[in-house]
Design a protein around this motif. Structure first.
Motif, PDB file in Angstrom:
ATOM      1  N   VAL A  35       0.824  -1.211   0.000  1.00  0.00           N
ATOM      2  CA  VAL A  35       0.000   0.000   0.000  1.00  0.00           C
ATOM      3  C   VAL A  35       0.859   1.262   0.000  1.00  0.00           C
ATOM      4  N   LYS A  58      -2.994   1.726   7.375  1.00  0.00           N
ATOM      5  CA  LYS A  58      -4.045   0.935   8.017  1.00  0.00           C
ATOM      6  C   LYS A  58      -5.373   1.133   7.289  1.00  0.00           C
ATOM      7  N   GLY A  61      -5.809  -0.837   4.391  1.00  0.00           N
ATOM      8  CA  GLY A  61      -5.952  -2.282   4.578  1.00  0.00           C
ATOM      9  C   GLY A  61      -4.680  -3.036   4.918  1.00  0.00           C
ATOM     10  N   LYS A  63      -1.819  -5.052   6.540  1.00  0.00           N
ATOM     11  CA  LYS A  63      -1.832  -5.947   7.708  1.00  0.00           C
ATOM     12  C   LYS A  63      -0.460  -6.056   8.366  1.00  0.00           C
ATOM     13  N   TYR A  92      -0.842  -3.535  13.319  1.00  0.00           N
ATOM     14  CA  TYR A  92       0.035  -4.192  12.348  1.00  0.00           C
ATOM     15  C   TYR A  92       0.749  -5.385  12.988  1.00  0.00           C
TER      16      TYR A  92
END
Lengths: 333, 333
Positions: A35, A58, A61, A63, A92
């Motif tokens: 991302v 975050k 999305g 992780k 995370y």
């Protein structure tokens, strides 16, 4: 070990681009699973992904915050700690392939525990393995072997995965080293398992599959490397490969880390790899060459590839310069 | 890992002689380093050493109580615990080669700590190793290699140590497995080191020595064993051996633990071992054969040894039946 995606890549205070080569590899091979990137003041590296905050990551999305930077000695820098702790607070997981383990930094271990988050130290196997069985299994497997360490085995197998998938062939890259594991999101660092279980760990990594599926297994070391050949042989037996790709760097003056040892000849290297591979797969054969020719000009590269093809009657490519289409053609022929 | 001698051998409640084979091996090869044995009620094994008490052992100078018995699953039996705790109170170190570690039994760990005694779990390396360098080193080394696991490599190298010493030749057995380590009082369980360090651990085990000194290195596994060949290759490269002895069991129906795999032919096994050994010692060569012929009658044994000698022009012995004098002759020729 299955690392959650998408990733946010942490470049820290990388002093130069090379220090962030893990992040570079992930951004290159798995851009769609990233991302963005986070850089601290003074960072001199750039993956060209968007610079975003932990909160933005975050929201997008992400992780896992992946530590894609290595500093001298492979330690976890104190300068990174605030960011890593905040990431754990935000939900995370953390992943790293450094020598020093995340789990051994008390503040990180404690914060991960409190927040119920995972710390992935991908150099260390996170499970026990059985000893190898050598039993034939279904599915097809390719293993990158080499004249030496660091001759492009990971790049070659990742490029083949991309090429095969683009042709609609079922294929999976199987990572055996820390950068590969961070790229793939799973795998086994085979040189870190207990010696008795090298081939067993490889059998676990590339299990039985459907008849039309190719596992593309990242190789490690070389049967001709006095430090690491045991790992290479266990990997070769566990892989039970149908196809081997011989990786090399032409003109490299000596084996990596062993100034007194020359690289083996390609013919010897093929003979020993095929002969040993036949123990667990009598059909195993070298189907071509992947060379890192970055030290050559275009003319020298073309000469080397042509001469190698003529000598062995097998395709020879530089995965970076020419791509691996010829290897895929041969594999599927 | 250097285990203090003399030993007192603990046979526990061994249900039969085979369960005490570690104690048997120590009593056979290092009788002069054993002050006696301790047996619990119900013990069905006997090393023929004197039965003595812990106190008598201490009075005779014993430094280590060696657990020379294995029960099903390799665990440390609760029935042994009183004796082991009392031994620690009396000033003994404890040594064992079981799967379960002494150090993981809380009562033993605590008592050892309180008394300042050592717990030697010889299956686990007690130190880190460097990666192998492959650099030539002085001294001479012999490595037992084999067609398979469990074909007599330890017995052969111990017999050669005895034979060479009886001729006034400087020689040391170098142990690479748990029974060998308990016999020798030191060594490295090479199949338990991290895969990257197999050859480095072997270089550490058999370091540079004087030109007239032989290290006799216990081998492990086989280059033709699909489960363990990685260990065997790292050991071969790290040993940097001048001489290899090929160990085998004629007529064994299949590789140990692998019912689908036949043993390799001796010629193939010599060729692969010599070819791989040349990477770190171009002088390496097989100097003879050591066969476990316990499954043959005298006539069959003699025929096999004679036929093998005729075929290869190298001495062939059964270390138990014929001794290893012929191998020593060849080595020193």
């Amino acid at each position: 070990m299955i690392i959650g995606t998408p990733y946010l890549l942490f470049l820290g205070d990388a002093p130069d681009q090379l220090a962030a080569k893990t992040a570079d590899g992930i951004a290159y091979w798995r851009k769609e699973q990233c991302v963005g990137q986070i850089r601290l003041p003074g960072c001199k590296a750039d993956t060209k992904l968007k610079d975003i905050t932990l909160e933005q990551g975050k929201a997008a999305g992400a992780k896992t915050l992946v530590i894609g930077v290595a500093n001298r000695g492979g330690v976890i820098s104190a300068a990174w700690q605030d960011t890593l702790l905040r990431a754990l607070d935000l939900g995370y997981d953390l992943a790293a392939g450094l020598h020093n383990r995340l789990i051994d930094v008390p503040a990180l271990a404690e914060r991960a525990r409190t927040n119920g988050r995972n710390l992935f130290d991908v150099r260390q196997p996170d499970r026990d393995f059985a000893v190898g069985s050598g039993q034939p299994r279904s599915g097809k497997r390719l293993l990158a072997v080499g004249t030496d360490c660091s001759v492009g085995k990971m790049y070659t197998t990742l490029a083949l995965e991309k090429e095969l998938k683009s042709r609609g062939v079922k294929a999976d890259f199987r990572a055996t080293g820390q950068t590969g594991i961070l790229i793939a999101g799973s795998g086994v660092s085979v040189d870190a398992v207990v010696a008795d279980f090298i081939s067993g760990a490889t059998e676990f990594l590339a299990p039985a599959n459907t008849a039309d599926h190719w596992d593309l297994i990242e190789g490690q070391g070389s049967l001709f490397h006095a430090s690491y050949a045991g790992v290479s042989l266990g990997l070769l037996h566990g892989a039970q490969a149908h196809a081997l790709v011989m990786c090399t760097e032409p003109n490299r003056p000596h084996m990596r880390g062993l100034p007194q040892t020359k690289l083996p000849g390609l013919r010897d290297c093929i003979a020993l790899n095929e002969s040993c591979a036949h123990l667990t797969n009598p059909a195993a054969r070298v189907i071509g060459f992947a060379a890192n020719t970055s030290g050559m000009d275009n003319a020298a590269e073309e000469r080397w590839l042509k001469a190698t093809e003529d000598e062995f009657g097998l395709p020879a490519v530089d995965p970076v310069r020419t791509g691996v289409a010829k290897l895929a053609d041969r594999l599927l022929a």
